[in-house]
Every structure is written in C-alpha cells, then in structure tokens.
Design a protein around this motif. Structure first.
Motif, PDB file in Angstrom:
ATOM      1  N   PRO A 137      48.924  44.553  38.608  1.00 50.73           N
ATOM      2  CA  PRO A 137      48.325  44.715  37.273  1.00 50.73           C
ATOM      3  C   PRO A 137      47.931  46.156  36.949  1.00 50.73           C
ATOM      4  N   ARG A 138      47.528  46.914  37.966  1.00 42.22           N
ATOM      5  CA  ARG A 138      47.049  48.291  37.744  1.00 42.22           C
ATOM      6  C   ARG A 138      46.040  48.326  36.597  1.00 42.22           C
ATOM      7  N   ALA A 139      45.145  47.361  36.646  1.00 35.32           N
ATOM      8  CA  ALA A 139      44.152  47.214  35.576  1.00 35.32           C
ATOM      9  C   ALA A 139      42.831  47.845  36.006  1.00 35.32           C
ATOM     10  N   CYS A 141      39.698  47.123  37.003  1.00 33.82           N
ATOM     11  CA  CYS A 141      39.025  45.913  37.464  1.00 33.82           C
ATOM     12  C   CYS A 141      37.962  46.298  38.484  1.00 33.82           C
ATOM     13  N   LYS A 143      37.927  45.514  41.510  1.00 34.56           N
ATOM     14  CA  LYS A 143      38.555  45.460  42.846  1.00 34.56           C
ATOM     15  C   LYS A 143      38.185  44.206  43.628  1.00 34.56           C
ATOM     16  N   PRO A 144      38.339  43.042  43.013  1.00 28.69           N
ATOM     17  CA  PRO A 144      38.022  41.816  43.757  1.00 28.69           C
ATOM     18  C   PRO A 144      38.968  41.582  44.935  1.00 28.69           C
ATOM     19  N   CYS A 145      40.058  42.326  44.975  1.00 31.10           N
ATOM     20  CA  CYS A 145      40.989  42.176  46.113  1.00 31.10           C
ATOM     21  C   CYS A 145      40.418  42.781  47.391  1.00 31.10           C
ATOM     22  N   SER A 149      42.328  50.347  45.498  1.00 32.50           N
ATOM     23  CA  SER A 149      43.264  50.584  44.400  1.00 32.50           C
ATOM     24  C   SER A 149      44.432  49.615  44.520  1.00 32.50           C
ATOM     25  N   CYS A 150      45.215  49.548  43.447  1.00 33.47           N
ATOM     26  CA  CYS A 150      46.414  48.712  43.504  1.00 33.47           C
ATOM     27  C   CYS A 150      47.405  49.265  44.532  1.00 33.47           C
ATOM     28  N   PHE A 153      46.369  48.043  47.798  1.00 28.92           N
ATOM     29  CA  PHE A 153      46.688  46.613  47.887  1.00 28.92           C
ATOM     30  C   PHE A 153      48.183  46.423  48.158  1.00 28.92           C
ATOM     31  N   CYS A 167      44.601  39.158  44.896  1.00 27.62           N
ATOM     32  CA  CYS A 167      44.445  39.789  43.575  1.00 27.62           C
ATOM     33  C   CYS A 167      44.366  38.652  42.550  1.00 27.62           C
ATOM     34  N   PRO A 168      43.165  38.305  42.078  1.00 32.84           N
ATOM     35  CA  PRO A 168      43.027  37.160  41.176  1.00 32.84           C
ATOM     36  C   PRO A 168      43.736  37.365  39.841  1.00 32.84           C
ATOM     37  N   LEU A 169      43.930  38.605  39.443  1.00 32.55           N
ATOM     38  CA  LEU A 169      44.593  38.848  38.159  1.00 32.55           C
ATOM     39  C   LEU A 169      46.026  38.316  38.173  1.00 32.55           C
TER      40      LEU A 169
HETATM   41  S1  SF4 Z   1      45.394  44.566  43.265  1.00 33.95           S
HETATM   42 FE1  SF4 Z   1      43.172  44.816  43.392  1.00 33.95          FE
HETATM   43  S2  SF4 Z   1      42.773  46.718  42.274  1.00 33.95           S
HETATM   44 FE2  SF4 Z   1      44.812  45.999  41.652  1.00 33.95          FE
HETATM   45  S3  SF4 Z   1      44.482  44.745  39.820  1.00 33.95           S
HETATM   46 FE3  SF4 Z   1      44.478  43.372  41.591  1.00 33.95          FE
HETATM   47  S4  SF4 Z   1      42.298  43.174  42.126  1.00 33.95           S
HETATM   48 FE4  SF4 Z   1      42.496  45.001  40.817  1.00 33.95          FE
END
Ligand code: SF4
Length: 206
Positions: A137-139, A141, A143-145, A149-150, A153, A167-169
């Motif tokens: 997503p590169r949003a 956020c 950082k729930p992961c 950073s993405c 991840f 990554c819940p997104l």
């Molecule tokens: S991978 Fe992590 S930092 Fe990237 S959008 Fe998902 S939760 Fe956010």
C-alpha cells in the motif's frame, strides 16, 4: 567459539560443524523494532549439506548459484549460507544460545544421516524486494505490520519472516488486487521451482 556437544573424536570426524560463534542481531530490516534474530558464523563451509536441508525443511527457497537456502523447521525460519546461518526472529534474547545450538545440531544430524536421505537441488527463486514493495500500500499508516516501512515489510515478507496478513491494509477491498498480485508472485516462483528444468532431484553421489 562454541563446540557442539557430543564431541568425542570419532563423532567430530563426522560432524560438519565442529565449532561456531553466534551473536544476537537486531532485525536489520526493522531497526528499532525491538525484534532480534541470531547470526551463527561458521569456520567450515556447509554448502554440501544445503541440498539435504532443501529436501528436509518446510517451505524452502533454494538458490544454488548464490548458495542460499531459506527454510523453516518447527515454526522457525532459517537462512543458510556457506559460512553462516541466520535465525529469524526469536522470542527473547535469552533464547539466542539455545536457538544457535538447535540449528547447529540440526545441520550435524542431517549431515550424519545424509546417506539415508535423497538430496534435492530443486530451486525456487524468491520474488525481488522491489517487486513486492511496489505492490504494497505504501500508505501513511501507523505501521501495524510492526515494520518501520513498507520496504522493510517487503524484505521480511520475501524471506517469510512476516506473513502477508500482517499488513492489515492488504485485507481491505482497496488493496485486494495488490494482494492477489503478491500471492501470484510467490505462486509463480513456486511453479518455476517445480518445473521440469528446475525440479531435478540429485542422484546420490552427485
Ligand atoms: S506494510 Fe506496514 S507500513 Fe506498509 S502499508 Fe502495510 S502496515 Fe503500513
């Protein structure tokens, strides 16, 4: 320098790893996250055991050209190279010594039992970090992961240190297509690995 247990001279002749060092290392993809793994360094070259580990471990990724094998055992992720073994995230620092000893013991046991095993040179190449990163997503956020950073991840996703679901997104409808493309990337790598050119089991003595 640690010496594995059961080191009488006759067994030492059979051991592939006769000594090792280990250190606790911060997850280099996620500095500051408080996640730690273990790096085991080896004086001996363990390349010869990689095809046997490739046939034994779960969910392996094997790149013969670069002599890298990634695989899991008992829920723990490992990356084997000729003179080192990286152990994925460990529960706490006190587990470092035990984890290092366990993987050294695993390698030595496999080496001792290799005559009973069929080595495998079946290759699976991992998708690149960038190929994964561009689908995340590169949003902005929170950082729930658990990664900073993405990109971090993507690096962890590549080696299996984190599952896609972390990554819940990606579970939202907005990113459903991205998620499918990531799954397809890993599936493509799998089918390459199981294809006729790559799925070549070694014959004993190769
Ligand atoms: S991978 Fe992590 S930092 Fe990237 S959008 Fe998902 S939760 Fe956010």
């Amino acid at each position: 320098m640690y010496v594995p247990e059961d080191c009488d001279s006759s067994n030492m002749m059979e051991k592939l790893i006769t000594a090792y060092r280990f250190e606790l290392v911060e997850d280099h993809h996620s500095p500051g996250s408080g996640r730690y793994g273990v790096l085991v360094t080896l004086p001996e070259d363990i390349s010869a055991v990689l095809p046997y580990l490739n046939s034994l471990l779960d969910d392996t990724w094997y790149d013969q050209d670069n002599q890298v094998l990634i695989g899991s055992s008992n829920g723990r992720r490992y990356a084997f190279r000729p003179h080192e073994i990286q152990i994925g995230v460990i529960p706490d620092a006190s587990a470092a010594s035990r984890s290092a000893g366990e993987v050294v013991d695993l390698v030595n046991r496999v080496w001792l039992e290799r005559d009973r095993m069929m080595p495998s040179s079946r290759e699976r190449k991992l998708p690149t970090i960038y190929a994964l990163f561009r689908l995340l997503p590169r949003a902005l956020c929170e950082k729930p992961c658990g990664c900073p950073s993405c990109l971090a991840f993507a690096a962890d996703l590549r080696t299996g240190a984190v599952p896609l679901e972390q990554c819940p997104l990606l579970s939202t409808p907005q990113y459903a297509d991205n998620r499918n493309q990531i799954v397809a990337l890993f599936s493509a790598s799998r089918s390459e690995g199981s294809g006729p050119a790559a799925d070549r089991e070694c014959q004993k003595g190769d």
